[in-house]
Design an enzyme around this catalytic site. Structure first.
Site, short mmCIF file in Angstrom:
data_model
loop_
_atom_site.label_atom_id
_atom_site.label_comp_id
_atom_site.label_asym_id
_atom_site.label_seq_id
_atom_site.Cartn_x
_atom_site.Cartn_y
_atom_site.Cartn_z
N GLY A 107 40.14 20.35 30.95
CA GLY A 107 41.04 21.47 30.64
C GLY A 107 42.50 21.13 30.86
N MET B 112 48.10 15.01 38.83
CA MET B 112 48.19 16.49 38.78
C MET B 112 47.72 17.11 40.09
SD MET B 112 47.05 17.78 35.05
CE MET B 112 47.86 17.28 33.54
N SER C 19 45.03 29.28 47.01
CA SER C 19 46.09 29.31 46.00
C SER C 19 47.48 29.52 46.61
CB SER C 19 45.82 30.43 44.98
OG SER C 19 46.92 30.51 44.09
N THR D 59 42.90 30.69 37.23
CA THR D 59 42.64 29.32 37.65
C THR D 59 41.14 29.06 37.63
OG1 THR D 59 43.22 27.66 39.29
CG2 THR D 59 42.73 29.85 40.16
N THR E 99 34.00 9.93 30.21
CA THR E 99 33.07 10.22 29.10
C THR E 99 33.86 10.11 27.80
OG1 THR E 99 31.98 11.79 30.58
CG2 THR E 99 31.39 11.91 28.24
N LYS F 53 39.49 29.41 33.13
CA LYS F 53 40.53 29.24 32.10
C LYS F 53 39.97 29.30 30.67
CE LYS F 53 43.79 26.69 34.96
NZ LYS F 53 44.65 25.52 35.12
N ASP G 46 50.50 25.42 31.83
CA ASP G 46 50.25 24.20 32.59
C ASP G 46 50.96 22.99 31.95
OD1 ASP G 46 48.70 25.24 34.65
OD2 ASP G 46 46.81 24.95 33.58
N SER H 264 50.01 30.26 44.63
CA SER H 264 50.77 31.04 43.65
C SER H 264 51.44 32.27 44.24
CB SER H 264 49.87 31.43 42.47
OG SER H 264 49.52 30.27 41.75
P1 NDP Z 1 38.02 19.56 34.40
O1 NDP Z 1 36.81 19.76 35.24
O2 NDP Z 1 38.19 20.37 33.15
O3 NDP Z 1 38.10 18.02 33.93
C1 NDP Z 1 37.90 17.00 34.87
C2 NDP Z 1 38.28 15.66 34.27
O4 NDP Z 1 38.22 14.68 35.30
C3 NDP Z 1 37.36 15.16 33.17
O5 NDP Z 1 38.10 14.38 32.25
C4 NDP Z 1 36.37 14.29 33.95
O6 NDP Z 1 35.76 13.27 33.17
C5 NDP Z 1 37.29 13.65 34.94
N1 NDP Z 1 36.66 13.19 36.19
C6 NDP Z 1 36.05 13.96 37.12
N2 NDP Z 1 35.64 13.18 38.16
C7 NDP Z 1 36.00 11.91 37.86
C8 NDP Z 1 35.85 10.68 38.55
N3 NDP Z 1 35.26 10.58 39.74
N4 NDP Z 1 36.34 9.56 37.96
C9 NDP Z 1 36.97 9.64 36.77
N5 NDP Z 1 37.13 10.78 36.05
C10 NDP Z 1 36.65 11.91 36.60
O7 NDP Z 1 39.26 19.76 35.39
P2 NDP Z 1 40.75 20.15 35.00
O8 NDP Z 1 41.11 19.38 33.78
O9 NDP Z 1 40.92 21.62 34.99
O10 NDP Z 1 41.59 19.63 36.28
C11 NDP Z 1 41.85 18.24 36.49
C12 NDP Z 1 42.76 18.06 37.69
O11 NDP Z 1 44.05 18.60 37.43
C13 NDP Z 1 42.26 18.75 38.97
O12 NDP Z 1 42.48 17.87 40.04
C14 NDP Z 1 43.16 19.97 39.07
O13 NDP Z 1 43.32 20.37 40.42
C15 NDP Z 1 44.46 19.43 38.50
N6 NDP Z 1 45.33 20.50 37.97
C16 NDP Z 1 46.58 20.63 38.53
C17 NDP Z 1 47.45 21.59 38.06
C18 NDP Z 1 48.81 21.70 38.68
O14 NDP Z 1 49.52 22.69 38.42
N7 NDP Z 1 49.24 20.74 39.46
C19 NDP Z 1 47.09 22.52 36.97
C20 NDP Z 1 45.77 22.26 36.43
C21 NDP Z 1 44.93 21.29 36.93
P3 NDP Z 1 34.40 13.52 32.34
O15 NDP Z 1 34.80 14.12 31.04
O16 NDP Z 1 33.81 12.19 32.24
O17 NDP Z 1 33.57 14.47 33.18
#
Ligand code: NDP
Length: 270
Positions: free
Chosen positions: A130, A215, A15, A62, A153, A66, A102, A17
């Site tokens: 998330g 992101m 992290s 994190t 999905t 969350k 976020d 942060s």
């Molecule tokens: P989640 O695990 O809650 O969600 C993951 C998402 O990614 C789902 O929609 C999932 O789809 C999709 N996914 C995962 N793998 C693949 C793939 N190979 N191809 C296509 N879709 C895929 O994660 P978060 O929402 O918490 O985080 C998402 C991203 O955002 C991460 O990379 C995280 O590091 C980044 N992030 C960055 C922040 C910042 O401050 N810069 C803050 C918060 C997050 P499905 O529903 O089909 O599983």
């Protein structure tokens, strides 16, 4: 003694942060200490209770806590309730207040740092986890014309839109391959870049004049950024969002919003 804060996660060693909040504290003259806190996967609640008992004033949250943080909070800010997820906790007056910075961090990075206003624009949001959930209300509050949510999905994206039924007229859901039309802004809120994967949307969504933001962030541009740039889009990673969400959390805790530009520049260098 300085007011204490931390970021709770598992893993947490990576992290950034503490570095960001230390810079904000120095810049604003606030007397605080901010550290990393590794919580056992089955020990988030116990960790929070210990921090409260030890007199901490707040914490960031994190992965993977969350959603649990949203359940544990005794009070939720509207944007945290809409997101169903909490990344900022405030410990005050016997309460555990949960908020989510976020989405505001993402919007600040697009609108202020990238200089792309979102009013009347068409946005493609990739992902429905998330991070996408947290981004949706702050994005809608910028009054875009439409937000199309595409996810691997489909049912998860449909559930997300159903939870935002009040805004149904401006939301649409589709699979990656079925995305149609042109967009002003494309936000990759999937974790696909972690696996060096790009959501298989038609390359035509990334024309010139499009801002494509992943992101995720790292030393190198992500595969998503490289793909979008090769099709003419301007690209950004998630570092600006990270620095901006931290500034929003700092504001909630300390009542002062730090200047993010110098911190962003030094993070980019390091
Ligand atoms: P989640 O695990 O809650 O969600 C993951 C998402 O990614 C789902 O929609 C999932 O789809 C999709 N996914 C995962 N793998 C693949 C793939 N190979 N191809 C296509 N879709 C895929 O994660 P978060 O929402 O918490 O985080 C998402 C991203 O955002 C991460 O990379 C995280 O590091 C980044 N992030 C960055 C922040 C910042 O401050 N810069 C803050 C918060 C997050 P499905 O529903 O089909 O599983």
């Amino acid at each position: 003694m300085s007011d204490r804060y931390c970021v709770i996660g598992n893993p947490i060693a990576h992290s950034k942060s503490p570095q960001i909040h230390a810079a904000y504290a120095l810049q604003t003259g606030q007397d605080l200490a901010y550290e990393r806190c590794l919580a056992p996967l089955d020990g988030f609640e116990a960790t929070v209770r210990r921090l409260v008992a030890e007199g901490y004033r707040g914490a960031n949250v994190t992965l993977p806590f969350k959603l649990e943080a949203a359940r544990l909070a005794t009070r939720l800010a509207p944007r945290a309730r809409a997101a169903g997820a909490v990344n900022t906790l405030i410990f005050a007056d016997g309460e555990i207040v949960g908020d989510n910075t976020d989405g505001p961090g993402l919007v600040a990075d697009i609108v202020r740092n990238a200089g792309v206003p979102l009013g009347g624009k068409r946005i493609l949001l990739l992902g429905a986890g998330g991070a996408a959930r947290g981004a949706l209300l702050p994005l809608l509050e910028e009054h875009p014309r439409q937000i199309v949510i595409a996810n691997r999905t489909l049912a998860t994206a449909e559930k997300l839109v159903a939870d935002f039924a009040d805004h149904a007229d401006r939301l649409a859901v589709t699979g990656f391959a079925d995305v149609e039309g042109s967009f002003d802004v494309v936000v990759n809120a999937t974790s696909a870049s972690l696996a060096a994967d790009v959501p298989p949307v038609p390359p035509a969504v990334f024309g010139p004049g499009v801002l494509a933001l992943d992101m995720m962030y790292g030393a190198q541009p992500t595969v998503f950024m490289a793909f979008a740039a090769s099709h003419g889009a301007s690209v950004r990673d998630g570092l600006g969002m990270l620095v901006e969400q931290a500034a929003e959390a700092f504001l909630l805790w300390r009542g002062v919003r730090p200047d993010t530009a110098p911190v962003m520049a030094s993070m980019r260098q390091s």
